[in-house]
Design a protein around this motif. Structure first.
Motif, PDB file in Angstrom:
ATOM      1  N   PRO A   1      -2.435  -4.071  -2.607  1.00  0.00           N
ATOM      2  CA  PRO A   1      -1.920  -4.314  -1.098  1.00  0.00           C
ATOM      3  C   PRO A   1      -3.062  -5.542  -0.669  1.00  0.00           C
ATOM      4  O   PRO A   1      -3.656  -5.160   0.404  1.00  0.00           O
ATOM      5  CB  PRO A   1      -1.942  -3.087  -0.445  1.00  0.00           C
ATOM      6  CG  PRO A   1      -2.946  -2.271  -0.925  1.00  0.00           C
ATOM      7  CD  PRO A   1      -2.956  -2.653  -2.369  1.00  0.00           C
TER       8      PRO A   1
ATOM      9  N   LYS B   1     -12.232  -4.192   1.919  1.00  0.00           N
ATOM     10  CA  LYS B   1     -12.001  -2.934   1.017  1.00  0.00           C
ATOM     11  C   LYS B   1     -12.087  -3.455  -0.401  1.00  0.00           C
ATOM     12  O   LYS B   1     -12.914  -2.735  -1.045  1.00  0.00           O
ATOM     13  CB  LYS B   1     -10.568  -2.494   1.323  1.00  0.00           C
ATOM     14  CG  LYS B   1     -10.339  -1.578   2.610  1.00  0.00           C
ATOM     15  CD  LYS B   1      -8.860  -1.088   2.547  1.00  0.00           C
ATOM     16  CE  LYS B   1      -8.564  -0.422   3.876  1.00  0.00           C
ATOM     17  NZ  LYS B   1      -7.071  -0.398   4.133  1.00  0.00           N
TER      18      LYS B   1
ATOM     19  N   PRO C   1      -9.513   0.422 -17.500  1.00  0.00           N
ATOM     20  CA  PRO C   1     -10.906  -0.334 -17.752  1.00  0.00           C
ATOM     21  C   PRO C   1     -11.659   0.589 -18.859  1.00  0.00           C
ATOM     22  O   PRO C   1     -11.556   1.552 -18.935  1.00  0.00           O
ATOM     23  CB  PRO C   1     -11.565  -0.293 -16.781  1.00  0.00           C
ATOM     24  CG  PRO C   1     -10.772  -0.169 -15.549  1.00  0.00           C
ATOM     25  CD  PRO C   1      -9.389   0.664 -15.999  1.00  0.00           C
TER      26      PRO C   1
ATOM     27  N   SER D   1       0.878  -1.030   0.038  1.00  0.00           N
ATOM     28  CA  SER D   1      -0.137  -0.152   0.012  1.00  0.00           C
ATOM     29  C   SER D   1       0.951   1.171   0.137  1.00  0.00           C
ATOM     30  O   SER D   1       0.417   2.328  -0.370  1.00  0.00           O
ATOM     31  CB  SER D   1      -1.042   0.108   1.159  1.00  0.00           C
ATOM     32  OG  SER D   1      -0.185   0.024   2.401  1.00  0.00           O
TER      33      SER D   1
ATOM     34  N   PHE E   1     -14.818  -2.443  -3.276  1.00  0.00           N
ATOM     35  CA  PHE E   1     -14.614  -1.783  -4.318  1.00  0.00           C
ATOM     36  C   PHE E   1     -15.373  -2.483  -5.653  1.00  0.00           C
ATOM     37  O   PHE E   1     -15.866  -1.786  -6.404  1.00  0.00           O
ATOM     38  CB  PHE E   1     -13.092  -1.844  -4.658  1.00  0.00           C
ATOM     39  CG  PHE E   1     -12.692  -1.893  -5.954  1.00  0.00           C
ATOM     40  CD1 PHE E   1     -12.742  -0.517  -6.662  1.00  0.00           C
ATOM     41  CD2 PHE E   1     -12.056  -2.865  -6.687  1.00  0.00           C
ATOM     42  CE1 PHE E   1     -12.353  -0.594  -8.101  1.00  0.00           C
ATOM     43  CE2 PHE E   1     -11.766  -2.838  -7.831  1.00  0.00           C
ATOM     44  CZ  PHE E   1     -11.797  -1.524  -8.804  1.00  0.00           C
TER      45      PHE E   1
ATOM     46  N   LEU F   1     -11.796   5.325  -7.466  1.00  0.00           N
ATOM     47  CA  LEU F   1     -12.536   4.223  -6.904  1.00  0.00           C
ATOM     48  C   LEU F   1     -11.690   3.450  -6.258  1.00  0.00           C
ATOM     49  O   LEU F   1     -11.583   2.843  -4.852  1.00  0.00           O
ATOM     50  CB  LEU F   1     -13.892   3.612  -7.394  1.00  0.00           C
ATOM     51  CG  LEU F   1     -14.553   2.657  -6.575  1.00  0.00           C
ATOM     52  CD1 LEU F   1     -15.241   3.276  -5.319  1.00  0.00           C
ATOM     53  CD2 LEU F   1     -15.584   1.872  -7.661  1.00  0.00           C
ATOM     54  N   LEU F   2     -10.678   2.891  -7.019  1.00  0.00           N
ATOM     55  CA  LEU F   2      -9.859   1.534  -6.725  1.00  0.00           C
ATOM     56  C   LEU F   2      -8.786   2.251  -5.804  1.00  0.00           C
ATOM     57  O   LEU F   2      -8.364   1.546  -4.676  1.00  0.00           O
ATOM     58  CB  LEU F   2      -9.203   1.189  -7.812  1.00  0.00           C
ATOM     59  CG  LEU F   2      -8.135   0.106  -7.740  1.00  0.00           C
ATOM     60  CD1 LEU F   2      -8.514  -1.178  -7.403  1.00  0.00           C
ATOM     61  CD2 LEU F   2      -7.196   0.046  -8.920  1.00  0.00           C
TER      62      LEU F   2
ATOM     63  N   SER G   1     -10.318   2.797  -2.285  1.00  0.00           N
ATOM     64  CA  SER G   1     -10.695   1.808  -1.647  1.00  0.00           C
ATOM     65  C   SER G   1      -9.330   0.951  -1.187  1.00  0.00           C
ATOM     66  O   SER G   1      -9.265   0.372   0.065  1.00  0.00           O
ATOM     67  CB  SER G   1     -11.416   0.660  -2.607  1.00  0.00           C
ATOM     68  OG  SER G   1     -12.519   1.272  -3.037  1.00  0.00           O
ATOM     69  N   MET G   2      -8.285   0.917  -1.844  1.00  0.00           N
ATOM     70  CA  MET G   2      -7.240  -0.063  -1.664  1.00  0.00           C
ATOM     71  C   MET G   2      -5.880   0.736  -1.072  1.00  0.00           C
ATOM     72  O   MET G   2      -4.883   0.281  -0.462  1.00  0.00           O
ATOM     73  CB  MET G   2      -6.661  -0.586  -2.787  1.00  0.00           C
ATOM     74  CG  MET G   2      -7.674  -1.516  -3.465  1.00  0.00           C
ATOM     75  SD  MET G   2      -8.876  -2.799  -2.304  1.00  0.00           S
ATOM     76  CE  MET G   2      -7.428  -3.683  -1.849  1.00  0.00           C
ATOM     77  N   TYR G   3      -5.686   2.068  -1.117  1.00  0.00           N
ATOM     78  CA  TYR G   3      -4.537   2.554  -0.822  1.00  0.00           C
ATOM     79  C   TYR G   3      -4.869   3.886   0.117  1.00  0.00           C
ATOM     80  O   TYR G   3      -5.931   4.219   0.330  1.00  0.00           O
ATOM     81  CB  TYR G   3      -3.937   3.450  -1.900  1.00  0.00           C
ATOM     82  CG  TYR G   3      -3.252   2.136  -2.905  1.00  0.00           C
ATOM     83  CD1 TYR G   3      -2.126   1.750  -2.734  1.00  0.00           C
ATOM     84  CD2 TYR G   3      -4.008   1.711  -4.095  1.00  0.00           C
ATOM     85  CE1 TYR G   3      -1.617   0.902  -3.647  1.00  0.00           C
ATOM     86  CE2 TYR G   3      -3.618   0.932  -4.936  1.00  0.00           C
ATOM     87  CZ  TYR G   3      -2.231   0.481  -4.747  1.00  0.00           C
ATOM     88  OH  TYR G   3      -1.774  -0.347  -5.430  1.00  0.00           O
TER      89      TYR G   3
END
Lengths: 293, 496
Positions: free
Chosen positions: B81, B4, A85, A73, B8, A95-96, A99-101
């Motif tokens: 991650p 998470k 995409p 991360s 998503f 969004l990605l 959500s993830m970072y």
């Protein structure tokens, strides 16, 4: 600090990286260079945790980037061919990363403005250079500790490059970020990198501080009274040798003062010393190993 | 599971989820429009929603796992991650939740619209449907991950899905040509097909229940439930290898893994060659040369597609030749051993009733001759049609030894004529043999043999059969059918 120890990577039977060792210190911008197929992109993918190493370890601040997904991360990886995409917009991509970072909305807006981007822009319709900007936008917006740029710096127009350089400098100053950049455009790298590594045959063959290395390798143009051959310079660490009559053009690795003193002992008529740039450094390093033939 | 990443996926696909959800439920409930029977509508609706859910289990892995097959998307999604095991679990859970919500949403509306008729059975179907969705999602995801690029993965997953059908076709065709008495009712061949297809096993149970909402007798086949569960467990191990431990650099490479193109191309070729080989044994090689060459062409083209290069490789042709030799050897072995003795073991007494059904269109002047055997000039307009259904309880077979012996002798002779490729032809007579659990209408589970070219039973043999079974003779005379008891017919003919 990014630390790579005894790294091995094979693609089926082909050994791509062999017992590779490397350290990139915090706050450093590391230029990774090598001929096509040397394994630069593979190395970056291994650091990013996309590829699994066959042997050895890659750690960022002591955490293994393959085994410990948490540390990923803190890594922003911008690959040479970015994926978007179908039909996505700059806004929808968010969004990605949200959500993830550790996504920073403020930074996102700041860099959007800096790169002259609009949230509603359809990414798939953007030019290659603009797509690069989108990738860099997200790489900068997630508070990374390590940014990996696989030829992502290439193709940016001068103003965007300038902005990006400034953004990197700010990040390094504020957050002590490390950056690894692979590029074919060594002139561009020279402007931004403080250290470098030349990747060849699966190893880092030359590695260190860019300024120091450049000071250590110089071009000497010497005129003698008689013709000289390469054999006459066997006491020097010669990376490149050219001769036209009594004029010898040499690229010699070694302390400049010591080299000049030794050349003086050969009683030259005229001697001129020129500094090498990063591109020449790369070429002479490879040439000395017989790779550019 | 990674929350998470799940969020998503949900946010990223929310519009598609809503659209397909409405469509799914809408299609499932169409059977309730203009309905006359609530149960029939419910049954149709449950069937439709299960089939739609099953279709989603094929489509969703393709959509959600496509990133693994593109270099560029691999860089993005595999550097996230998140552990790979969490990533695949989250994707599968998301796919399961989406399909389940559609399926259960339709289920709730089905219950409301049918006014809660057969509620217990509906719950049973929905539960089984949910299990089927979970199993098929895991299994289909594994199939989709066998390939190394988008095109190959869809082709390979499709090929594996269709493979059991081809196996069924091939075994049926092979048996039809080489097994004397073979008929479509061979349950073991169909069993093999169903057992190799988790979708068929699960579909069998759910559709069987949905088609018999009122019946408490109909229950699921446990084997068809246990085996898919085992398949799902094995698929989890497969997913560990194909996703969690997958080498990311496989993206956009040739699909040359052990279960990819090499296996699937050769499996398809072999099954088709098996059908050809059976034809060669019965009709000769000449008529099949075209098909062998055509298949070789398709085989080589398939290899070109697999390797992405138009380069002739001797190894491929050798593979084809080996498959041809093995298939021909199998076919000749089957022919020369009366299909590995299976043709001679027709009287399988594992069920409660043996039923011999004999039918012939016989010469009215001699019921032991086929009607077409009649000498010129033909003196009558129509033959005498005789039908005998001899149902014999296996436990009492001692009482029917003579009748069984007559029928078996005729069957044995027909089998010998078949394998000797005899020129003697009896075109109007046949014997079929069932091995049934219950008397009455044949069940799909019956073992069922059918023999053509049976020498008609002589009149003495018919009379012996008539001692135990009812035998009727039908004659078309003066624009109408007349039916006689055997003895009555023979008496009347004698008087004439």
């Amino acid at each position: 600090m990014l630390k790579i120890e005894h790294l091995n990577k094979n693609f089926k039977t082909k050994e791509v990286l062999k017992d590779l060792n490397l350290e990139v210190h915090d706050g450093s911008i590391f230029g990774l260079v090598g001929i096509n197929g040397a394994g630069k992109s593979t190395l970056l993918r291994l650091i990013a945790g996309v590829y699994e190493p066959e042997g050895g370890t890659i750690t960022l601040n002591g955490k293994d980037t393959w085994k410990d997904p948490e540390i990923r991360s803190e890594i922003a990886f911008v690959s040479d061919e970015q994926y978007y995409p179908l039909g996505c917009t700059i806004q929808s991509l968010k969004l990605l990363y949200e959500s993830m970072y550790n996504f920073d909305e403020g930074a996102w807006h700041k860099y959007m403005e800096m790169f002259d981007l609009e949230p509603g822009m359809s990414v798939t319709n953007l030019s290659k250079g603009m797509k690069r900007r989108v990738s860099l936008l997200y790489a900068l917006s997630i508070h990374p500790k390590l940014i990996l740029l696989d030829e992502a710096y290439d193709g940016l127009e001068p103003l965007a490059r300038l902005h990006f350089k400034q953004a990197l400098t700010d990040l390094i100053e504020d957050e002590n970020v490390s950056v690894v950049i692979s590029s074919h455009n060594l002139k561009e790298l020279e402007d931004i990198c403080d250290s470098f590594g030349i990747l060849e045959d699966g190893h880092i063959i030359s590695y260190g501080d860019l300024l120091e290395s450049r000071e250590l390798i110089n071009k000497y143009q010497v005129v003698f009274r008689t013709e000289h051959t390469r054999e006459d310079f066997k006491d020097f660490d010669i990376l490149h040798f050219e001769q036209e009559g009594r004029v010898c053009k040499l690229v010699i690795r070694g302390n400049e003062e010591e080299v000049i003193a030794k050349l003086d002992q050969m009683d030259p008529v005229l001697m001129d010393v020129l500094q090498t740039n990063f591109e020449e450094l790369f070429i002479y390093e490879l040439e000395s190993r017989g790779e550019t033939k | 599971m990674n929350r998470k990443y799940f969020n998503f996926l949900l946010k990223d696909h929310k519009i598609a989820v809503l659209f397909f959800g409405v469509l799914f439920i809408g299609i499932s409930l169409t059977s309730f429009i203009d309905t006359y029977s609530r149960i029939d509508s419910l049954s149709t609706s449950l069937t439709i929603s299960f089939i739609l859910a099953l279709m989603l289990t094929y489509a969703l892995p393709i959509l959600l796992l496509a990133f693994i097959h593109r270099k560029r998307s691999v860089d993005l999604y595999l550097s996230l991650p998140i552990r790979r095991s969490e990533q695949i679990t989250t994707i599968l859970l998301f796919a399961f939740c989406v399909t389940s919500v559609f399926y259960l949403g339709a289920g709730v509306l089905q219950i409301i619209l049918s006014r809660a008729v057969c509620l217990g059975r509906v719950f049973q179907i929905l539960l089984l449907g949910e299990l089927s969705i979970a199993i098929m999602l895991i299994f289909n995801s594994l199939l989709y991950l066998i390939g190394n690029n988008l095109f190959d993965s869809v082709v390979i997953a499709g090929a594996y899905t269709v493979l059991p059908f081809l196996l069924l076709l091939s075994l049926s065709s092979f048996s039809y040509e080489l097994l004397a008495g073979y008929s479509g009712g061979f349950d073991w061949i169909e069993d093999i097909y169903i057992l190799l297809s988790p979708a068929s096993m699960l579909g069998y149970n759910v559709l069987r229940l949905a088609g018999n909402l009122n019946s408490n007798v109909v229950s699921i086949r446990m084997l068809y439930l246990i085996l898919p569960v085992i398949v799902a467990v094995l698929s989890v191990f497969g997913l560990k290898k194909e996703f969690v431990e997958r080498k990311s650099e496989r993206a956009e490479q040739l699909s040359d893994g052990i279960f990819a193109y090499p296996t699937i191309i050769n499996a398809y070729a072999f099954l088709i060659l098996l059908m050809f080989a059976a034809e060669v044994v019965t009709d000769g090689f000449k008529s099949m040369i075209f098909f062998y060459l055509l298949l070789l062409f398709v085989y080589v083209v398939a290899m070109f597609i697999y390797r992405r290069e138009i380069k002739f490789k001797l190894r491929s042709v050798i593979g084809y030749i080996i498959s041809t030799v093995i298939s021909l050897a199998l076919a000749f072995a089957a022919w020369n051993t009366h299909f590995f003795s299976l043709a001679d073991k027709y009287e399988v007494g594992t069920r409660r009733y043996l039923t011999y059904s004999y039918s012939v269109t016989a010469d009215p002047d001699d019921l032991g001759k086929s009607f077409q055997d009649n000498k010129e000039p033909i003196e009558v307009d129509s033959g005498a049609y005789i039908y005998v259904e001899a149902q014999i309880p296996v436990k009492d077979r001692g009482q029917y030894e003579e009748q069984i012996s007559i029928m078996n002798r005729h069957i044995d002779e027909a089998i010998d004529r078949y394998y000797e490729k005899s020129d003697i032809v009896y075109p109007t007579s046949s014997i079929s043999l069932n091995n049934r659990e219950e008397l009455g209408r044949a069940d799909s589970d019956d073992t069922y043999y059918f023999y053509r070219n049976v020498q008609p039973l002589s009149e003495e043999e018919l009379l012996k059969m008539a001692e135990k079974f009812d035998i009727k003779v039908e004659m078309y005379d003066k624009d109408e059918w007349k039916t006689f008891e055997l003895e009555e017919y023979l008496k009347e003919r004698g008087n004439d």
